[in-house]
Design an enzyme around this catalytic site. Structure first.
Site, PDB file in Angstrom:
ATOM      1  N   ASP A 180     -29.479  28.888   9.451  1.00  0.00           N
ATOM      2  CA  ASP A 180     -28.485  27.860   9.574  1.00  0.00           C
ATOM      3  C   ASP A 180     -27.255  27.830  10.584  1.00  0.00           C
ATOM      4  O   ASP A 180     -27.914  28.981  11.863  1.00  0.00           O
ATOM      5  CB  ASP A 180     -27.741  27.657   8.107  1.00  0.00           C
ATOM      6  CG  ASP A 180     -26.768  29.087   8.451  1.00  0.00           C
ATOM      7  OD1 ASP A 180     -26.874  29.961   8.835  1.00  0.00           O
ATOM      8  OD2 ASP A 180     -25.260  28.886   7.969  1.00  0.00           O
TER       9      ASP A 180
ATOM     10  N   ARG B 100     -11.950  24.494   6.644  1.00  0.00           N
ATOM     11  CA  ARG B 100     -13.009  23.544   7.211  1.00  0.00           C
ATOM     12  C   ARG B 100     -12.645  21.973   7.059  1.00  0.00           C
ATOM     13  O   ARG B 100     -11.917  21.432   6.786  1.00  0.00           O
ATOM     14  CB  ARG B 100     -14.289  23.611   6.696  1.00  0.00           C
ATOM     15  CG  ARG B 100     -15.060  22.725   7.483  1.00  0.00           C
ATOM     16  CD  ARG B 100     -16.475  22.794   6.706  1.00  0.00           C
ATOM     17  NE  ARG B 100     -16.902  23.510   6.499  1.00  0.00           N
ATOM     18  CZ  ARG B 100     -17.403  23.400   4.858  1.00  0.00           C
ATOM     19  NH1 ARG B 100     -17.908  22.303   4.265  1.00  0.00           N
ATOM     20  NH2 ARG B 100     -18.167  24.799   3.837  1.00  0.00           N
TER      21      ARG B 100
ATOM     22  N   ASP C   9     -26.167  33.022   8.841  1.00  0.00           N
ATOM     23  CA  ASP C   9     -25.944  33.824   7.004  1.00  0.00           C
ATOM     24  C   ASP C   9     -26.725  33.252   6.124  1.00  0.00           C
ATOM     25  O   ASP C   9     -27.040  33.825   5.091  1.00  0.00           O
ATOM     26  CB  ASP C   9     -24.463  33.762   6.857  1.00  0.00           C
ATOM     27  CG  ASP C   9     -24.052  32.565   7.088  1.00  0.00           C
ATOM     28  OD1 ASP C   9     -24.356  31.313   6.706  1.00  0.00           O
ATOM     29  OD2 ASP C   9     -22.270  32.509   6.641  1.00  0.00           O
ATOM     30  N   ARG C  10     -27.844  32.424   6.726  1.00  0.00           N
ATOM     31  CA  ARG C  10     -28.439  31.796   5.944  1.00  0.00           C
ATOM     32  C   ARG C  10     -29.796  31.686   6.131  1.00  0.00           C
ATOM     33  O   ARG C  10     -30.321  30.993   7.489  1.00  0.00           O
ATOM     34  CB  ARG C  10     -27.876  29.978   5.300  1.00  0.00           C
ATOM     35  CG  ARG C  10     -26.984  30.318   4.444  1.00  0.00           C
ATOM     36  CD  ARG C  10     -26.062  29.161   3.852  1.00  0.00           C
ATOM     37  NE  ARG C  10     -26.537  27.858   4.590  1.00  0.00           N
ATOM     38  CZ  ARG C  10     -26.961  26.890   4.173  1.00  0.00           C
ATOM     39  NH1 ARG C  10     -28.090  25.851   2.803  1.00  0.00           N
ATOM     40  NH2 ARG C  10     -27.293  25.537   4.771  1.00  0.00           N
TER      41      ARG C  10
ATOM     42  N   SER D   4     -20.322  26.217  10.999  1.00  0.00           N
ATOM     43  CA  SER D   4     -21.578  26.602   9.522  1.00  0.00           C
ATOM     44  C   SER D   4     -22.282  26.403  10.214  1.00  0.00           C
ATOM     45  O   SER D   4     -23.212  25.254  11.325  1.00  0.00           O
ATOM     46  CB  SER D   4     -21.293  26.992   8.481  1.00  0.00           C
ATOM     47  OG  SER D   4     -22.669  27.104   8.038  1.00  0.00           O
ATOM     48  N   HIS D   5     -22.971  25.143   8.987  1.00  0.00           N
ATOM     49  CA  HIS D   5     -24.228  24.140   8.913  1.00  0.00           C
ATOM     50  C   HIS D   5     -23.629  22.168   8.850  1.00  0.00           C
ATOM     51  O   HIS D   5     -24.725  21.722   9.030  1.00  0.00           O
ATOM     52  CB  HIS D   5     -25.269  24.109   7.786  1.00  0.00           C
ATOM     53  CG  HIS D   5     -24.638  23.908   6.477  1.00  0.00           C
ATOM     54  ND1 HIS D   5     -23.721  25.070   6.718  1.00  0.00           N
ATOM     55  CD2 HIS D   5     -24.715  23.110   5.253  1.00  0.00           C
ATOM     56  CE1 HIS D   5     -23.008  24.276   4.812  1.00  0.00           C
ATOM     57  NE2 HIS D   5     -24.013  22.942   4.713  1.00  0.00           N
TER      58      HIS D   5
ATOM     59  N   HIS E 248     -28.177  32.157   1.496  1.00  0.00           N
ATOM     60  CA  HIS E 248     -27.809  33.454   1.489  1.00  0.00           C
ATOM     61  C   HIS E 248     -28.485  34.769   0.989  1.00  0.00           C
ATOM     62  O   HIS E 248     -28.794  34.988  -0.210  1.00  0.00           O
ATOM     63  CB  HIS E 248     -26.115  33.149   0.858  1.00  0.00           C
ATOM     64  CG  HIS E 248     -25.507  32.346   2.034  1.00  0.00           C
ATOM     65  ND1 HIS E 248     -24.630  32.751   3.058  1.00  0.00           N
ATOM     66  CD2 HIS E 248     -25.319  30.866   1.064  1.00  0.00           C
ATOM     67  CE1 HIS E 248     -23.636  31.813   3.329  1.00  0.00           C
ATOM     68  NE2 HIS E 248     -24.249  30.534   2.346  1.00  0.00           N
TER      69      HIS E 248
ATOM     70  N   LYS F 293     -13.790  31.346   8.779  1.00  0.00           N
ATOM     71  CA  LYS F 293     -14.148  32.128   7.350  1.00  0.00           C
ATOM     72  C   LYS F 293     -14.161  33.558   7.315  1.00  0.00           C
ATOM     73  O   LYS F 293     -13.901  34.307   8.781  1.00  0.00           O
ATOM     74  CB  LYS F 293     -16.068  32.258   7.705  1.00  0.00           C
ATOM     75  CG  LYS F 293     -16.996  31.889   7.202  1.00  0.00           C
ATOM     76  CD  LYS F 293     -18.316  31.600   7.332  1.00  0.00           C
ATOM     77  CE  LYS F 293     -19.252  30.444   7.116  1.00  0.00           C
ATOM     78  NZ  LYS F 293     -20.428  30.647   6.635  1.00  0.00           N
TER      79      LYS F 293
ATOM     80  N   ASP G 175     -24.615  29.097  11.809  1.00  0.00           N
ATOM     81  CA  ASP G 175     -23.835  30.980  12.015  1.00  0.00           C
ATOM     82  C   ASP G 175     -24.894  31.735  11.357  1.00  0.00           C
ATOM     83  O   ASP G 175     -24.456  32.893  11.430  1.00  0.00           O
ATOM     84  CB  ASP G 175     -22.979  30.634  11.840  1.00  0.00           C
ATOM     85  CG  ASP G 175     -22.610  30.615   9.958  1.00  0.00           C
ATOM     86  OD1 ASP G 175     -23.724  30.284   9.484  1.00  0.00           O
ATOM     87  OD2 ASP G 175     -21.766  31.160   9.080  1.00  0.00           O
TER      88      ASP G 175
END
Length: 461
Positions: free
Chosen positions: A240, A18, A244-245, A106-107, A327, A116, A242
């Site tokens: 979030d 990242r 995944d949360r 992501s966030h 998650h 990822k 992407d």
């Protein structure tokens, strides 16, 4: 052919790659990453990978360069387009791919982007990522030409999620994908679910115009809370950037903590899998671990970090896992990766079959007093030494010390946690106790231990 490349030292992180686009991360980095991962896949006798990307402006370009890197060493690439991260994980199973990479920030704020990675449906992290920085400085490859194909498996993903949905109670639910890459999927998914569903911020927009895409921050829940109250909804789901949360918000506008969400899910999963193993990270409440045991399950406390948790699921055969960060990992009927969209649907399934509502269930949870997660600056060069110093003082004390990830120190009336962040120069703390008085004692003990290392615990929590 021979190549040499140096990644910016800040981008190769514990759980992902990242950086700030066109400052610490660029398209050449993506190309080299594709080559290096392609060589790893070839070394394991693999031939094909899946790639996808989120809604940030730079993501499609990074994904194309990543794909070019793969094909240049002879790897075939299946590009599934703009998708939430869980759909990329799903695609690796669906196509029986040897690796999967999603381009996503992501966030994080829109200026960030990253990657990822999964390899053979297992997380690629830690030393694996660090080694890329070593290999990239001097590597060789045979120039080949792999194939690129483009596939859309959104419908297949939605149908797989719906396969595990049960219940016909018509609930009223608000969904907030936060203008992230899950917006289109969620909008299509809810058409198949019973009840009334209101999706806000569904347009995929990598500038995140309505609010920052991190649902664990209360300021990012203001919009969904207003919507829940206006629509008189039973609860809402906040995601979030992407997908995944997950954070669940009840009808009164209260956000469930990650361990509270896991507790509700655990009760349901253990009904079908008595004696099953359930994993939670070290930041989770003792109430969760005790309740899993009461329900007949086997609780495991493990390291924070979605990659750590996924690895532990593979090792233990756990049926469910979760983190305070939101998650959630189902491995009872599903694949064991973190999928907030699937988790939301399973949560909805529980309450589509219950007569009780979420607010009633939350009100019956044991009452404890705890701090939020306390995150404060500490130099990378010092943070692990601080943990080591405190451990050496406490390991022979009357306290119970768990050092699986930092220090979780338990007393008869509560516990406190101190761990080094794996992603930034910071220490992370949390305290919990059975009374407010005992909570203050936990905070005082932690504060004293930090003071012996010339570190002051912030008082603004």
């Amino acid at each position: 052919m021979h190549n040499s490349h140096i990644f910016d030292k800040t981008v190769l992180r514990e759980y992902d790659i990242r950086g700030v686009i066109n400052q610490t991360l660029n398209q050449n980095d993506a190309y080299v990453l594709g080559q290096l991962l392609g060589l790893i896949v070839l070394d394991k006798h693999g031939t094909k990978v899946c790639v996808g990307f989120d809604g940030r402006e730079s993501s499609p370009f990074l994904c194309e360069k990543l794909s070019d890197g793969f094909t240049s060493v002879g790897i075939d690439v299946i590009n599934i387009g703009c998708v939430p991260t869980p759909l990329l994980y799903f695609s690796s199973f669906f196509f029986n791919a040897d690796a999967g990479v999603v381009v996503t920030g992501s966030h994080n704020p829109s200026k960030y982007n990253g990657f990822k990675i999964s390899l053979n449906n297992k997380p690629f992290f830690g030393e694996d990522i660090k080694n890329l920085g070593i290999i990239s400085k001097n590597y060789s490859y045979v120039k080949k030409s792999g194939n690129k194909i483009y596939k859309n498996i959104s419908n297949e993903y939605i149908q797989r999620i719906l396969k595990d949905f049960n219940g016909n109670k018509k609930l009223r639910v608000v969904w907030d994908p936060a203008n992230g890459s899950g917006g289109k999927i969620i909008s299509d998914l809810v058409k198949f679910l019973p009840g009334e569903h209101y999706v806000i911020n569904s347009d995929i927009d990598g500038t995140f115009p309505n609010h920052h895409p991190d649902p664990t921050k209360n300021e990012n829940l203001k919009q969904i809370i207003i919507e829940i109250q206006e629509k008189k909804a039973d609860f809402g789901f906040a995601f979030d950037g992407d997908g995944d949360r997950l954070v669940v918000v009840d009808s009164n506008g209260n956000a469930l903590l990650g361990d509270q969400l896991l507790l509700i899910l655990a009760e349901s999963v253990l009904e079908d899998h008595p004696g099953g193993t359930i994993i939670a990270d070290v930041k989770s409440s003792q109430i969760l671990f005790d309740k899993i045991q009461i329900l007949g399950g086997i609780p495991i406390m493990y390291k924070t970090g979605h990659s750590n948790i996924k690895k532990k699921i593979h090792e233990t055969g756990a049926v469910l896992a979760g983190e305070m960060s939101g998650h959630v990992f189902f491995a009872d009927k599903y694949y064991g990766f973190d999928d907030a969209i699937y988790a939301a649907t399973r949560f909805l399934s529980i309450f589509s079959s219950k007569t009780q509502n979420l607010t009633e269930i939350i009100s019956r949870l044991p009452k404890v007093f705890n701090t939020p997660e306390i995150r404060f600056f500490c130099n990378d060069s010092e943070k692990f030494e601080v943990i080591s110093n405190i451990r050496s003082r406490l390991i022979s004390s009357e306290y119970k010390v768990n050092d699986i990830d930092g220090l979780r120190v338990t007393t008869p009336s509560g516990w406190w946690l101190l761990r080094a962040s794996n992603t930034e120069p910071a220490l992370v703390a949390r305290c919990e106790a059975d009374t407010l008085e005992h909570l203050n004692q936990m905070v005082s003990i932690l504060s004293y231990e930090l003071s012996l290392n010339n570190i002051k615990l912030p008082i603004s929590f």
